[in-house]
Every structure is written in structure tokens, then in C-alpha cells.
Write a protein that holds these residues in place. Structure first.
Motif, PDB file in Angstrom:
ATOM      1  N   PRO A   1      18.703  -5.114 -14.297  1.00 52.09           N
ATOM      2  CA  PRO A   1      19.624  -4.493 -15.261  1.00 52.09           C
ATOM      3  C   PRO A   1      18.900  -4.037 -16.524  1.00 52.09           C
ATOM      4  O   PRO A   1      17.899  -4.624 -16.935  1.00 52.09           O
ATOM      5  CB  PRO A   1      20.614  -5.621 -15.579  1.00 52.09           C
ATOM      6  N   SER A   2      19.407  -3.001 -17.152  1.00 50.86           N
ATOM      7  CA  SER A   2      18.913  -2.588 -18.461  1.00 50.86           C
ATOM      8  C   SER A   2      19.349  -3.616 -19.506  1.00 50.86           C
ATOM      9  O   SER A   2      20.185  -4.483 -19.241  1.00 50.86           O
ATOM     10  CB  SER A   2      19.456  -1.202 -18.821  1.00 50.86           C
ATOM     11  N   ALA A   3      18.786  -3.516 -20.708  1.00 51.64           N
ATOM     12  CA  ALA A   3      19.104  -4.463 -21.770  1.00 51.64           C
ATOM     13  C   ALA A   3      19.035  -3.752 -23.115  1.00 51.64           C
ATOM     14  O   ALA A   3      18.349  -2.734 -23.267  1.00 51.64           O
ATOM     15  CB  ALA A   3      18.139  -5.647 -21.747  1.00 51.64           C
ATOM     16  N   ILE A   4      19.765  -4.289 -24.080  1.00 55.83           N
ATOM     17  CA  ILE A   4      19.685  -3.809 -25.449  1.00 55.83           C
ATOM     18  C   ILE A   4      19.579  -5.015 -26.374  1.00 55.83           C
ATOM     19  O   ILE A   4      19.970  -6.136 -26.013  1.00 55.83           O
ATOM     20  CB  ILE A   4      20.900  -2.949 -25.846  1.00 55.83           C
ATOM     21  N   ALA A   5      19.031  -4.797 -27.570  1.00 56.38           N
ATOM     22  CA  ALA A   5      18.898  -5.859 -28.554  1.00 56.38           C
ATOM     23  C   ALA A   5      19.197  -5.286 -29.934  1.00 56.38           C
ATOM     24  O   ALA A   5      18.587  -4.277 -30.327  1.00 56.38           O
ATOM     25  CB  ALA A   5      17.499  -6.465 -28.522  1.00 56.38           C
ATOM     26  N   TYR A   6      20.121  -5.904 -30.649  1.00 51.72           N
ATOM     27  CA  TYR A   6      20.376  -5.537 -32.041  1.00 51.72           C
ATOM     28  C   TYR A   6      19.526  -6.444 -32.926  1.00 51.72           C
ATOM     29  O   TYR A   6      19.600  -7.669 -32.837  1.00 51.72           O
ATOM     30  CB  TYR A   6      21.854  -5.693 -32.394  1.00 51.72           C
ATOM     31  N   ILE A   7      18.698  -5.845 -33.786  1.00 54.32           N
ATOM     32  CA  ILE A   7      17.785  -6.613 -34.634  1.00 54.32           C
ATOM     33  C   ILE A   7      18.536  -7.051 -35.886  1.00 54.32           C
ATOM     34  O   ILE A   7      18.901  -6.228 -36.730  1.00 54.32           O
ATOM     35  CB  ILE A   7      16.538  -5.779 -34.996  1.00 54.32           C
TER      36      ILE A   7
ATOM     37  N   VAL B   1      18.526  -0.829 -32.989  1.00 54.94           N
ATOM     38  CA  VAL B   1      18.894  -1.268 -31.643  1.00 54.94           C
ATOM     39  C   VAL B   1      17.757  -0.896 -30.700  1.00 54.94           C
ATOM     40  O   VAL B   1      17.335   0.269 -30.643  1.00 54.94           O
ATOM     41  CB  VAL B   1      20.209  -0.628 -31.169  1.00 54.94           C
ATOM     42  N   LEU B   2      17.237  -1.881 -29.980  1.00 54.71           N
ATOM     43  CA  LEU B   2      16.150  -1.676 -29.029  1.00 54.71           C
ATOM     44  C   LEU B   2      16.712  -1.418 -27.642  1.00 54.71           C
ATOM     45  O   LEU B   2      17.638  -2.111 -27.203  1.00 54.71           O
ATOM     46  CB  LEU B   2      15.236  -2.903 -29.004  1.00 54.71           C
ATOM     47  N   ILE B   3      16.137  -0.447 -26.929  1.00 58.64           N
ATOM     48  CA  ILE B   3      16.572  -0.071 -25.590  1.00 58.64           C
ATOM     49  C   ILE B   3      15.508  -0.493 -24.574  1.00 58.64           C
ATOM     50  O   ILE B   3      14.327  -0.182 -24.741  1.00 58.64           O
ATOM     51  CB  ILE B   3      16.785   1.449 -25.485  1.00 58.64           C
ATOM     52  N   ILE B   4      15.924  -1.195 -23.509  1.00 57.96           N
ATOM     53  CA  ILE B   4      15.025  -1.588 -22.423  1.00 57.96           C
ATOM     54  C   ILE B   4      15.598  -1.025 -21.127  1.00 57.96           C
ATOM     55  O   ILE B   4      16.665  -1.451 -20.678  1.00 57.96           O
ATOM     56  CB  ILE B   4      14.884  -3.119 -22.331  1.00 57.96           C
ATOM     57  N   PRO B   5      14.929  -0.048 -20.500  1.00 56.51           N
ATOM     58  CA  PRO B   5      15.464   0.584 -19.286  1.00 56.51           C
ATOM     59  C   PRO B   5      15.505  -0.404 -18.119  1.00 56.51           C
ATOM     60  O   PRO B   5      14.868  -1.464 -18.141  1.00 56.51           O
ATOM     61  CB  PRO B   5      14.471   1.718 -19.004  1.00 56.51           C
ATOM     62  N   PRO B   6      16.218  -0.052 -17.048  1.00 56.45           N
ATOM     63  CA  PRO B   6      16.253  -0.916 -15.860  1.00 56.45           C
ATOM     64  C   PRO B   6      14.869  -1.099 -15.251  1.00 56.45           C
ATOM     65  O   PRO B   6      14.068  -0.159 -15.194  1.00 56.45           O
ATOM     66  CB  PRO B   6      17.173  -0.147 -14.901  1.00 56.45           C
ATOM     67  N   TYR B   7      14.578  -2.301 -14.818  1.00 54.16           N
ATOM     68  CA  TYR B   7      13.352  -2.647 -14.105  1.00 54.16           C
ATOM     69  C   TYR B   7      12.096  -2.161 -14.838  1.00 54.16           C
ATOM     70  O   TYR B   7      11.177  -1.598 -14.240  1.00 54.16           O
ATOM     71  CB  TYR B   7      13.374  -2.104 -12.680  1.00 54.16           C
TER      72      TYR B   7
END
Length: 330
Positions: free
Chosen positions: A91-97, A118-124
Motif C-alpha cells: 500500500p501507499s503511505a502518507i505522513a503529516y510532519i 505532507v510526505l508521499i510514499i508510492p506503492p511498493y
């Protein structure tokens, strides 16, 4: 019923073991009872430190900590100079700093972030966090819980699954959009479009680049919405500010909503019930519940809100406005 009459000795079996309408009604009734009694405001410090503050995505149990089924979240706190080991998940993920600054290393590329981003992490995608500043950082990581029911919650921290890796490498090599002659061609074109977005869209959404809007619900700033090209499309994310003595609008929607209180204090009104909150708390909005946020403190309140994008917009996802924000000018 006929079986129970013919075999009365088996009547003690729970109705939940029968896959019939009665069992489903019993299950729904019990879930609704859980929603009604579970707290709407959660203090994460109440729970042991871990990745999930509202329920582990790897288990099927629903409505155990909060009255939410499809959303959970975690918190990450890193001291200066710390670098986490790389990991990867489907799954993709996001993080609010929330505080501080640092870097995310994704597939050997470095992306810096600071408080309010907000950091974006794509799937896999292989990623790791680095605390590069003298202060370190704290981050909030909201997540969708539907993956555990689809068999897609793979996580890798050491040896990768070579077969799975080959599948995703092949998917990412698809870059040519076929001519759309049939409806099925549209589906084929989506993979190439998703790959383009992953290559071109930003991995960090700067809070300073997002504009405020004055709406019937209050002062809002959208980081991620259905109109945003982003390589992590599972959740929408917005910030809301409420001045002292003011309140948001009152509205209702089918989808669940999860909010982090970044600053300030106040309370929520959920169909007449009052739920106090303060900075660091999580506000849980169950489906179909009318709700309103009230700032009864002396400082401006900041709330970060997330909801599942697809169930939110496609399955009875319209928002019903019941009352306007106190500062809304008609």
C-alpha cells in the motif's frame, strides 16, 4: 429453522455461525452497539507505543479501540541523527510532519520535509526516514485498513520477495498509453497514467504551497483531494483552522473521518453529545453521524483530517450540510 426443529440439541450454537440474514442482522446490531459505546476522542498515550494507534491493520477485528473500521494511524518520533532501516510495503503511505524536519530516502532519491508538510510514499517503494536536523521530527501516519482484507499487506524489511518485486518492476515499465477505442482501453491506460503520476508528481506537498479557502464548513486547506495528482491516492487530507470562540459548520457524510488535533482545544458535537479534545488527541467520526467542531480555548485550533478517497467519493459520498460555520459570510 427447520434444522433447529429437527435437531434441538444443536440450538445452543451461536447465530453468528450461520451465514444467513439473521446472523448478519445480529452482527450489524452488535457493531452498531460498539460504535455507540467506544470513545469518539482517543488519547494515543493511553496505548502502548506501536505503529497503529487505532487498531492493527494486520487483524480482522473491527471496532475494538475506536468507532472506525477502515481507518487507523500511527506516530513516528525520531531523535536527531537517527536513520531507520529501509522497508517496503504494497500500500501507499502518507505522513503529516507535526514538528521538526528530516528526509525520506525513496529508491535512492532524497526528499526533505519540515513541519506542516505532507510526505508521499508510492506503492511498493523502498523508503526510510532520516532525522537530519538538530531537533529531529515527529510525524503522524494515517492509513487505510482495507488492505488486510485483500491480502495486500506485504511488508519487507530484509530479504525481498523476488517474484513480487518482478511483478511491480514489470508494472512500472508500462509507459505507453494505448489508443482509447473501447471502454476496456480506458482501464489499460490507467496503469500508464499512474506510472506517470508516480514519476512526475511531488513526493512532498509543502504546507506553504496549499491555499486556504473560506467555506461553509470553515477555513480549510486541502493537501490531497480527488483533484490532486499524487502517487498515494488512498486518502484525502485537509487542515482546518478555527479561531477562539468560533465553530465549524455542521455536516454529515457516509464515509468515516479521522482527525488529529495539532493545536488548541475544544470539543465536538456529535448529534447532541459533547466530546472534549486537546492537542495530540484523535477525533473519530463514525459513518452517518452529524458533527461539528467547537473551539472553546484561547488559541486558534488546527485540525488535520483524513478520509478514505474511494469509499468517500463513490459510495454515497456526498456531504450534507446541516449548519454553516460561525464565520461564514453568505
Amino acid at each position: 429453522m427447520k434444522r433447529d426443529r429437527e435437531h434441538p440439541e444443536k440450538q445452543e450454537t451461536s447465530a453468528e455461525n450461520y451465514y444467513d440474514y439473521e446472523a448478519r442482522f445480529v452482527k450489524q446490531k452488535r457493531e452498531q452497539e460498539r460504535i455507540n459505546v467506544l470513545p469518539r476522542v482517543i488519547k494515543p498515550a493511553m496505548f502502548a507505543k506501536g505503529e497503529f494507534a487505532l487498531g492493527d491493520m494486520r487483524v480482522f477485528s473491527r471496532y475494538t479501540v475506536a468507532p472506525l473500521s477502515s481507518l487507523t494511524c500511527g506516530f513516528l518520533e525520531m531523535k536527531p541523527g537517527i536513520q531507520l532501516a529501509p522497508k517496503r510495503m504494497v500500500p501507499s503511505a502518507i505522513a503529516y510532519i507535526m514538528e521538526g524536519s528530516g528526509e525520506s530516502i525513496q529508491e535512492n532519491a532524497r526528499f526533505s520535509f519540515r513541519a506542516g508538510d505532507v510526505l508521499i510514499i508510492p506503492p511498493y517503494a523502498t523508503y526510510q526516514f532520516v532525522a537530519t536536523s538538530d531537533e529531529g521530527f515527529r510525524a503522524w501516519l494515517p492509513q487505510v485498513r482495507i488492505w488486510h482484507g485483500q491480502g495486500l499487506l506485504w511488508r519487507e524489511q530484509l530479504e525481498a520477495d523476488r517474484e513480487r518485486e518482478a511483478i511491480f518492476q514489470a508494472r512500472r515499465r508500462v509507459t505507453i498509453t494505448p489508443a482509447t477505442r473501447t471502454r476496456y482501453d480506458w482501464f489499460l491506460a490507467r496503469l500508464a497514467e499512474e506510472n506517470r503520476i508516480e514519476r512526475e508528481a511531488p513526493r512532498v506537498i509543502r504546507g506553504t504551497d496549499c491555499s486556504w479557502e473560506l467555506t461553509r464548513q470553515g477555513k480549510l486547506k486541502f493537501y490531497i483531494s480527488r483533484w490532486t495528482e499524487v502517487a498515494a491516492a488512498a486518502l484525502d487530507l485537509m487542515m482546518q483552522e478555527i479561531r477562539p470562540g468560533e465553530h465549524s459548520g455542521e455536516h454529515r457524510h457516509i464515509f468515516e473521518e479521522l482527525l488529529l488535533v495539532v493545536k488548541g482545544r475544544g470539543y465536538d458535537l456529535h448529534e447532541g453529545t459533547r466530546h472534549p479534545w486537546e492537542a495530540g488527541d484523535l477525533i473519530c467520526i463514525p459513518p452517518m453521524i452529524s458533527h461539528q467542531h467547537v473551539n472553546d480555548g484561547t488559541d486558534t485550533t488546527q485540525l488535520i483530517s483524513v478520509w478514505s478517497r474511494q469509499p468517500g467519493h463513490e459510495y454515497l459520498g456526498g456531504i450534507e450540510q446541516i449548519g454553516d460555520a460561525s464565520d461564514w459570510i453568505r
